[in-house]
Motif scaffolding. Structure first.
Motif, PDB file in Angstrom:
ATOM      1  N   ARG A  27       0.832  -1.205   0.000  1.00  0.00           N
ATOM      2  CA  ARG A  27       0.000   0.000   0.000  1.00  0.00           C
ATOM      3  C   ARG A  27       0.864   1.250   0.000  1.00  0.00           C
ATOM      4  NH1 ARG A  27      -1.471   3.445   3.851  1.00  0.00           N
ATOM      5  NH2 ARG A  27      -0.632   2.077   5.446  1.00  0.00           N
ATOM      6  N   GLU A  31       1.085   4.051  -2.967  1.00  0.00           N
ATOM      7  CA  GLU A  31       0.801   5.466  -2.734  1.00  0.00           C
ATOM      8  C   GLU A  31       1.955   6.337  -3.196  1.00  0.00           C
ATOM      9  OE1 GLU A  31      -0.031   5.940   1.385  1.00  0.00           O
ATOM     10  OE2 GLU A  31      -2.124   5.333   1.196  1.00  0.00           O
ATOM     11  N   ARG A  32       3.169   5.926  -2.921  1.00  0.00           N
ATOM     12  CA  ARG A  32       4.318   6.752  -3.270  1.00  0.00           C
ATOM     13  C   ARG A  32       4.630   6.730  -4.756  1.00  0.00           C
ATOM     14  NH1 ARG A  32       8.053   7.600   1.695  1.00  0.00           N
ATOM     15  NH2 ARG A  32       6.525   7.176   3.316  1.00  0.00           N
ATOM     16  N   PHE A  34       2.354   5.762  -7.380  1.00  0.00           N
ATOM     17  CA  PHE A  34       1.256   6.086  -8.277  1.00  0.00           C
ATOM     18  C   PHE A  34       0.354   7.205  -7.766  1.00  0.00           C
ATOM     19  CE2 PHE A  34       2.107   1.483  -8.818  1.00  0.00           C
ATOM     20  CZ  PHE A  34       2.688   1.585 -10.068  1.00  0.00           C
ATOM     21  N   GLY A  35       0.526   7.617  -6.511  1.00  0.00           N
ATOM     22  CA  GLY A  35      -0.380   8.607  -5.951  1.00  0.00           C
ATOM     23  C   GLY A  35       0.239   9.976  -5.818  1.00  0.00           C
ATOM     24  N   ARG A  36       1.251  10.242  -6.554  1.00  0.00           N
ATOM     25  CA  ARG A  36       2.074  11.450  -6.433  1.00  0.00           C
ATOM     26  C   ARG A  36       1.333  12.672  -5.917  1.00  0.00           C
ATOM     27  NH1 ARG A  36       4.817  10.150 -12.073  1.00  0.00           N
ATOM     28  NH2 ARG A  36       6.116   8.444 -11.343  1.00  0.00           N
ATOM     29  N   ASN A  37       0.464  13.250  -6.720  1.00  0.00           N
ATOM     30  CA  ASN A  37      -0.192  14.486  -6.304  1.00  0.00           C
ATOM     31  C   ASN A  37      -1.526  14.225  -5.616  1.00  0.00           C
ATOM     32  OD1 ASN A  37      -1.467  13.558  -8.534  1.00  0.00           O
ATOM     33  ND2 ASN A  37      -1.617  15.522  -9.578  1.00  0.00           N
ATOM     34  N   LYS A  38      -1.877  12.985  -5.367  1.00  0.00           N
ATOM     35  CA  LYS A  38      -3.149  12.653  -4.738  1.00  0.00           C
ATOM     36  C   LYS A  38      -2.965  12.154  -3.309  1.00  0.00           C
ATOM     37  CE  LYS A  38      -5.158  11.335  -9.135  1.00  0.00           C
ATOM     38  NZ  LYS A  38      -5.778  10.267  -9.896  1.00  0.00           N
ATOM     39  N   ARG A  39      -1.809  12.358  -2.734  1.00  0.00           N
ATOM     40  CA  ARG A  39      -1.533  11.816  -1.395  1.00  0.00           C
ATOM     41  C   ARG A  39      -2.490  12.354  -0.350  1.00  0.00           C
ATOM     42  NH1 ARG A  39       5.051  11.858  -0.893  1.00  0.00           N
ATOM     43  NH2 ARG A  39       5.411  10.387  -2.568  1.00  0.00           N
ATOM     44  N   ARG A  40      -2.807  13.625  -0.423  1.00  0.00           N
ATOM     45  CA  ARG A  40      -3.638  14.241   0.602  1.00  0.00           C
ATOM     46  C   ARG A  40      -5.080  14.421   0.139  1.00  0.00           C
ATOM     47  NH1 ARG A  40      -1.174  16.194   4.896  1.00  0.00           N
ATOM     48  NH2 ARG A  40      -2.786  17.729   5.208  1.00  0.00           N
ATOM     49  N   ALA A  41      -5.467  13.776  -0.941  1.00  0.00           N
ATOM     50  CA  ALA A  41      -6.813  13.951  -1.485  1.00  0.00           C
ATOM     51  C   ALA A  41      -7.877  13.508  -0.490  1.00  0.00           C
ATOM     52  CB  ALA A  41      -6.963  13.184  -2.786  1.00  0.00           C
ATOM     53  N   HIS A  42      -7.659  12.402   0.188  1.00  0.00           N
ATOM     54  CA  HIS A  42      -8.647  11.911   1.151  1.00  0.00           C
ATOM     55  C   HIS A  42      -8.782  12.874   2.326  1.00  0.00           C
ATOM     56  CE1 HIS A  42     -11.057   9.191   3.491  1.00  0.00           C
ATOM     57  NE2 HIS A  42     -10.186   9.227   4.471  1.00  0.00           N
TER      58      HIS A  42
END
Length: 60
Positions: A27, A31-32, A34-42
């Motif tokens: 996980r 996140e690191r 594939f989630g580059r700019n979406k880390r804090r989206a939640h």
């Protein structure tokens, strides 16, 4: 017989611990990578939803 049981328990514990750690590790890597700019989206979505709510409990 006691040695066999002890070995069985140790191997079972290692399998359970390894399985639990693999989930967290995969996980985090996902996140690191594939989630580059979406880390804090939640976190940001939760903050937007809770905006304007009244505080409950505690002293004012």
């Amino acid at each position: 017989m006691g040695g066999y049981f002890l070995d069985f328990v140790i191997v079972a514990a290692l399998i359970v611990a390894g399985t639990a750690l693999m989930g967290n590790i995969s996980r985090t890597m996902g996140e690191r990578l594939f989630g580059r700019n979406k880390r804090r989206a939640h976190i940001e979505a939760s903050r937007r939803i809770q905006q304007g709510w009244n505080a409950v409990g505690g002293k004012k």
